[in-house]
Design a protein around this motif. Structure first.
Motif, short mmCIF file in Angstrom:
data_model
loop_
_atom_site.label_atom_id
_atom_site.label_comp_id
_atom_site.label_asym_id
_atom_site.label_seq_id
_atom_site.Cartn_x
_atom_site.Cartn_y
_atom_site.Cartn_z
N PHE A 40 0.83 -1.22 0.00
CA PHE A 40 0.00 0.00 0.00
C PHE A 40 0.86 1.26 0.00
CE2 PHE A 40 -2.51 -3.29 2.13
CZ PHE A 40 -3.62 -3.30 1.30
N GLY A 41 2.17 1.10 -0.24
CA GLY A 41 3.07 2.24 -0.17
C GLY A 41 3.53 2.44 1.25
N SER A 42 4.69 3.04 1.39
CA SER A 42 5.21 3.29 2.73
C SER A 42 4.72 4.65 3.22
CB SER A 42 6.74 3.28 2.71
OG SER A 42 7.23 3.74 3.94
N PRO A 43 4.13 4.73 4.40
CA PRO A 43 3.65 6.03 4.90
C PRO A 43 4.75 7.07 4.95
CG PRO A 43 2.86 4.26 6.30
CD PRO A 43 3.84 3.65 5.34
N SER A 44 5.98 6.63 5.18
CA SER A 44 7.07 7.60 5.29
C SER A 44 7.55 8.09 3.92
CB SER A 44 8.24 6.98 6.05
OG SER A 44 8.65 5.80 5.40
N LEU B 224 5.53 6.43 12.73
CA LEU B 224 5.12 5.03 12.93
C LEU B 224 5.73 4.48 14.21
CD1 LEU B 224 5.48 3.45 9.37
CD2 LEU B 224 3.37 3.97 10.58
N PRO B 225 4.92 3.83 15.05
CA PRO B 225 5.49 3.15 16.20
C PRO B 225 6.27 1.92 15.73
CG PRO B 225 3.16 2.67 16.03
CD PRO B 225 3.48 3.65 14.95
N LEU C 62 -4.91 2.64 20.53
CA LEU C 62 -3.45 2.41 20.47
C LEU C 62 -2.66 3.70 20.65
CD1 LEU C 62 -3.39 -0.10 17.47
CD2 LEU C 62 -2.93 -0.64 19.87
N HIS C 63 -3.31 4.85 20.47
CA HIS C 63 -2.62 6.14 20.57
C HIS C 63 -3.43 7.04 21.52
CE1 HIS C 63 -1.43 4.42 16.69
NE2 HIS C 63 -0.28 5.05 16.85
N SER C 64 -3.23 6.85 22.79
CA SER C 64 -4.04 7.57 23.77
C SER C 64 -3.82 9.08 23.69
CB SER C 64 -3.74 7.08 25.18
OG SER C 64 -2.36 7.22 25.43
#
Lengths: 125, 194
Positions: free
Chosen positions: B28-32, B68-69, B129-131
């Motif tokens: 899906f492509g790299s977010p970065s 990205l974590p 996951l990301h409070s």
């Protein structure tokens, strides 16, 4: 001769009226497709998303879905959704409820009529 | 017991090697790879406090400023996250705000305001996951009021005579002129935004 002319005039008037009705009457089947492509990014039939749920919207007073948080403008309005009000709303939301939160406009009158026919059908089932 | 562990070690090793190998693939492509990190909402009038809320709750998916974590770098989690980020950027990319037409900016602001006010955004599974992305009622109200103020400001601007334009990677269509919207933000094609 006069009778013939009167008959022809009545026939032409009826034809004109029928063509006007045909031009503005929406098609619910087409309306479903337009609805899927145009509205479902923000709306669902049975649950609130970015906008309120739309099943049974036809014939319902505007801004009264208890599951949705409306703008102040929408809460205070006194409008019932029918063919005329929905058409005006979809053509230019500001023209019917100034200061509302829905910035959307559908310029194609036939598509508006189709969507309205679909919403009407959903509300009468 | 130790025999069982000895038997499982090759299995775990193989799974780790497979995951590492798959992590190098980006279906899906790299977010970065979407673009360089830049300030978001360029051209918009927004106070620093509200901008901080948008950065906290929105920009990780809706801009090129994606952090990205560690688990988000390992397949198949990396694939799922990449898909979500690409879809979010396609829907609205805050790094390319200035490239949207004024009309599209007004529409996006109305969507953002209503989505935040009605708790559609940030999406629940993301917040789990990301409070840090969680918004209080007061913060939701603050973002909503900013969207309304910014819409009002944009509406008061003189319209350019040449009509709206959309840059590549930004929203392709202006939805105001009989255009059709995507059916669902979660069923979009992956578009990298580059």
């Amino acid at each position: 001769m006069t009778t013939h002319m009167r008959t022809a005039a009545v026939f032409l008037f009826a034809l004109s009226a029928l063509s006007t009705i045909a031009a503005t009457a929406g098609d619910a089947h087409r309306g479903r497709d337009v609805f899927e492509k145009t509205c479902t990014g923000c709306h669902a039939l049975d649950r609130a998303k970015v906008g309120p749920r739309l099943r049974n919207i036809y014939g319902r007073p505007a801004g009264k879905d208890s599951e949705f948080s409306y703008s102040d403008a929408m809460k205070g309005v006194s409008v019932t959704w029918d063919e005329t009000t929905l058409d005006r709303w979809l053509a230019d939301t500001e023209s019917i409820v100034p200061g509302n939160d829905m910035s959307f406009r559908l310029d194609d009158a036939s598509k508006r009529a189709d969507i309205i026919a679909y919403l009407k059908e959903l509300s009468t089932k | 017991m130790s025999g069982m562990i000895r038997k499982l070690v090759p299995t775990f090793a193989a799974a780790a090697i497979l995951a590492a190998g798959c992590s190098l693939i980006h279906p899906f492509g790299s977010p970065s790879s979407g673009g360089t990190k830049t300030p978001i909402l360029s051209g918009a009038e927004i106070d620093p406090e509200t901008l901080g809320l948008v950065q906290r709750a929105c920009q990780n998916c809706h801009s090129f400023n994606t952090d990205l974590p560690l688990y988000g770098r390992i397949a198949p989690m990396s694939w799922l996250m990449a898909r979500d980020v690409q879809q979010a950027r396609f829907r609205m990319n805050l790094s390319q705000w200035q490239k949207y037409s004024t009309e599209d900016q007004i529409m996006l602001l109305s969507e953002v305001g209503s989505a935040v006010k009605n708790r559609e955004m940030p999406v629940q599974r993301y917040v789990l996951l990301h409070s840090e992305a969680r918004l209080s009622d007061q913060e939701r109200k603050q973002v909503y009021q900013w969207t309304r103020a910014e819409r009002k400001r944009l509406k008061s601007l003189p319209r350019p005579s040449g009509g709206p334009s959309s840059a590549p990677g930004a929203r392709v269509k202006t939805r105001a002129v009989g255009a059709e919207q995507r059916p669902d933000r979660h069923a979009l094609m992956a578009i990298t935004g580059t």
